[in-house]
Design a protein around this motif. Structure first.
Motif, PDB file in Angstrom:
ATOM      1  N   ASP A  35       0.634  -0.882   0.146  1.00  0.00           N
ATOM      2  CA  ASP A  35       0.152   0.385   0.054  1.00  0.00           C
ATOM      3  C   ASP A  35       1.661   1.588   0.183  1.00  0.00           C
ATOM      4  N   GLY A  36       2.360   1.206   0.170  1.00  0.00           N
ATOM      5  CA  GLY A  36       2.986   2.123  -0.291  1.00  0.00           C
ATOM      6  C   GLY A  36       2.697   3.105   1.781  1.00  0.00           C
ATOM      7  N   LEU A  37       2.715   2.415   3.022  1.00  0.00           N
ATOM      8  CA  LEU A  37       2.558   3.513   3.899  1.00  0.00           C
ATOM      9  C   LEU A  37       3.669   3.375   4.533  1.00  0.00           C
ATOM     10  N   GLY A  38       4.108   4.313   5.058  1.00  0.00           N
ATOM     11  CA  GLY A  38       5.364   4.145   5.649  1.00  0.00           C
ATOM     12  C   GLY A  38       6.343   5.159   4.371  1.00  0.00           C
ATOM     13  N   THR A  39       6.213   4.766   3.179  1.00  0.00           N
ATOM     14  CA  THR A  39       6.859   5.028   2.465  1.00  0.00           C
ATOM     15  C   THR A  39       7.344   5.894   1.582  1.00  0.00           C
ATOM     16  N   CYS A  40       5.378   6.398   1.174  1.00  0.00           N
ATOM     17  CA  CYS A  40       5.384   7.406   0.372  1.00  0.00           C
ATOM     18  C   CYS A  40       5.627   8.866   0.454  1.00  0.00           C
ATOM     19  N   THR A  41       6.541  10.117  -0.279  1.00  0.00           N
ATOM     20  CA  THR A  41       6.649  11.225   0.423  1.00  0.00           C
ATOM     21  C   THR A  41       5.570  12.093   0.885  1.00  0.00           C
ATOM     22  N   TYR A  42       4.399  12.149  -0.009  1.00  0.00           N
ATOM     23  CA  TYR A  42       3.567  13.122   0.390  1.00  0.00           C
ATOM     24  C   TYR A  42       2.132  12.275   0.200  1.00  0.00           C
ATOM     25  N   VAL A  43       1.068  12.960   1.420  1.00  0.00           N
ATOM     26  CA  VAL A  43      -0.115  12.502   1.454  1.00  0.00           C
ATOM     27  C   VAL A  43      -0.954  13.785   1.720  1.00  0.00           C
ATOM     28  N   LYS A  44      -1.902  13.559   1.071  1.00  0.00           N
ATOM     29  CA  LYS A  44      -3.237  14.612   0.646  1.00  0.00           C
ATOM     30  C   LYS A  44      -4.481  14.267   1.619  1.00  0.00           C
ATOM     31  N   ALA A  45      -4.478  14.842   2.376  1.00  0.00           N
ATOM     32  CA  ALA A  45      -5.234  14.227   3.667  1.00  0.00           C
ATOM     33  C   ALA A  45      -6.241  15.646   4.125  1.00  0.00           C
ATOM     34  N   ARG A  46      -7.417  15.971   4.623  1.00  0.00           N
ATOM     35  CA  ARG A  46      -8.281  16.360   5.611  1.00  0.00           C
ATOM     36  C   ARG A  46      -8.601  15.685   6.880  1.00  0.00           C
ATOM     37  N   HIS A  47      -8.859  16.606   8.349  1.00  0.00           N
ATOM     38  CA  HIS A  47      -9.257  16.456   9.266  1.00  0.00           C
ATOM     39  C   HIS A  47     -10.282  16.930   9.679  1.00  0.00           C
ATOM     40  N   ILE A  48     -10.453  17.345  11.099  1.00  0.00           N
ATOM     41  CA  ILE A  48     -11.164  17.871  11.451  1.00  0.00           C
ATOM     42  C   ILE A  48     -10.060  17.878  13.202  1.00  0.00           C
ATOM     43  N   LEU A  49     -10.185  18.882  13.580  1.00  0.00           N
ATOM     44  CA  LEU A  49      -9.090  19.179  14.949  1.00  0.00           C
ATOM     45  C   LEU A  49     -10.398  20.091  16.290  1.00  0.00           C
ATOM     46  N   CYS A  50      -9.960  19.621  17.193  1.00  0.00           N
ATOM     47  CA  CYS A  50     -10.815  19.908  18.082  1.00  0.00           C
ATOM     48  C   CYS A  50     -10.119  20.305  19.442  1.00  0.00           C
ATOM     49  N   GLU A  51     -10.208  21.430  19.986  1.00  0.00           N
ATOM     50  CA  GLU A  51      -9.331  21.630  21.356  1.00  0.00           C
ATOM     51  C   GLU A  51     -10.169  20.195  22.566  1.00  0.00           C
ATOM     52  N   LYS A  52     -10.939  20.092  22.417  1.00  0.00           N
ATOM     53  CA  LYS A  52     -12.098  19.042  23.546  1.00  0.00           C
ATOM     54  C   LYS A  52     -12.276  17.619  23.077  1.00  0.00           C
ATOM     55  N   GLN A  53     -11.651  17.131  23.711  1.00  0.00           N
ATOM     56  CA  GLN A  53     -11.583  15.231  23.781  1.00  0.00           C
ATOM     57  C   GLN A  53     -13.608  15.046  23.135  1.00  0.00           C
ATOM     58  N   GLY A  54     -14.423  15.678  24.069  1.00  0.00           N
ATOM     59  CA  GLY A  54     -15.762  15.638  23.822  1.00  0.00           C
ATOM     60  C   GLY A  54     -15.946  15.672  22.509  1.00  0.00           C
ATOM     61  N   LYS A  55     -16.028  17.015  22.025  1.00  0.00           N
ATOM     62  CA  LYS A  55     -16.100  17.207  20.792  1.00  0.00           C
ATOM     63  C   LYS A  55     -15.387  16.509  19.462  1.00  0.00           C
ATOM     64  N   ILE A  56     -14.440  16.037  19.846  1.00  0.00           N
ATOM     65  CA  ILE A  56     -14.030  15.342  19.069  1.00  0.00           C
ATOM     66  C   ILE A  56     -14.735  13.733  18.958  1.00  0.00           C
ATOM     67  N   ASN A  57     -15.079  13.381  20.090  1.00  0.00           N
ATOM     68  CA  ASN A  57     -15.566  12.393  19.961  1.00  0.00           C
ATOM     69  C   ASN A  57     -17.077  11.992  19.164  1.00  0.00           C
ATOM     70  N   GLU A  58     -17.651  13.556  19.363  1.00  0.00           N
ATOM     71  CA  GLU A  58     -19.034  14.055  18.449  1.00  0.00           C
ATOM     72  C   GLU A  58     -18.627  13.718  17.535  1.00  0.00           C
ATOM     73  N   ALA A  59     -17.868  13.849  16.695  1.00  0.00           N
ATOM     74  CA  ALA A  59     -17.650  14.608  15.785  1.00  0.00           C
ATOM     75  C   ALA A  59     -17.232  12.582  15.404  1.00  0.00           C
ATOM     76  N   TYR A  60     -16.155  11.984  15.642  1.00  0.00           N
ATOM     77  CA  TYR A  60     -16.032  10.904  15.398  1.00  0.00           C
ATOM     78  C   TYR A  60     -17.446   9.854  14.772  1.00  0.00           C
ATOM     79  N   LYS A  61     -18.096  10.307  16.285  1.00  0.00           N
ATOM     80  CA  LYS A  61     -19.647   9.127  15.915  1.00  0.00           C
ATOM     81  C   LYS A  61     -20.166   9.487  15.415  1.00  0.00           C
ATOM     82  N   LYS A  62     -20.399  10.565  14.491  1.00  0.00           N
ATOM     83  CA  LYS A  62     -21.643  10.917  13.699  1.00  0.00           C
ATOM     84  C   LYS A  62     -20.259   9.338  12.373  1.00  0.00           C
ATOM     85  N   LEU A  63     -19.341   9.767  12.592  1.00  0.00           N
ATOM     86  CA  LEU A  63     -18.832   8.813  11.549  1.00  0.00           C
ATOM     87  C   LEU A  63     -18.668   7.698  11.230  1.00  0.00           C
ATOM     88  N   GLN A  64     -19.053   7.300  12.703  1.00  0.00           N
ATOM     89  CA  GLN A  64     -19.119   5.833  12.539  1.00  0.00           C
ATOM     90  C   GLN A  64     -20.511   5.405  12.422  1.00  0.00           C
TER      91      GLN A  64
END
Length: 142
Positions: A35-64
């Motif tokens: 899969d090239g994991l760990g060997t590639c030079t560039y990655v294209k990504a999206r992310h969600i950043l939250c200051e509080k763990q509770g908020k990131i867990n809410e976002a992850y629950k929506k994804l789940q």
């Protein structure tokens, strides 16, 4: 750019066992090297950043609830909607899109997760020095 990540001459060279990539793959984990994991030079990504763990867990629950619990991959457009709703990063305005970034640009755990998440997969929440993140890997290239 997306074409380079999925195929083309470079992709065929990897399948044929080109010397540059073959050496790097030999040092990687056997199951993930293809899969090239760990060997590639560039990655294209999206992310969600939250200051509080509770908020990131809410976002992850929506994804789940929407995809992950069924074993599905989260579509980038849907991840973008949740990023716009939950993320506290300026990239939230762009659906969490970080674009292509090279190895060494992101710090510590973020880089580790970004470069080791399979394309199309979503990471579980994790902590970095900036807060709590969820990453959607969209591509990788050398």
């Amino acid at each position: 750019m997306g074409k380079d990540a999925k195929g083309g001459g470079k992709g065929k060279g990897k399948q044929a066992g080109g010397s540059e990539d073959g050496g790097a793959k030999g040092k990687g984990k056997a199951g993930k090297a293809a899969d090239g994991l760990g060997t590639c030079t560039y990655v294209k990504a999206r992310h969600i950043l939250c200051e509080k763990q509770g908020k990131i867990n809410e976002a992850y629950k929506k994804l789940q609830d929407g995809w992950l619990s069924n074993g599905d991959k989260v579509p980038p457009a849907e991840f973008a909607k949740i990023a716009a709703e939950y993320s506290e990063c300026p990239s939230a305005k762009k659906g969490g899109d970080l674009g292509w970034f090279p190895r060494g640009k992101m710090a510590g755990p973020f880089q580790e997760v970004a470069f080791n998440t399979v394309v199309g997969a979503t990471s579980p929440p994790f902590k970095s020095t900036h807060g709590y993140h969820i990453i959607l890997s969209e591509g990788r290239k050398n």
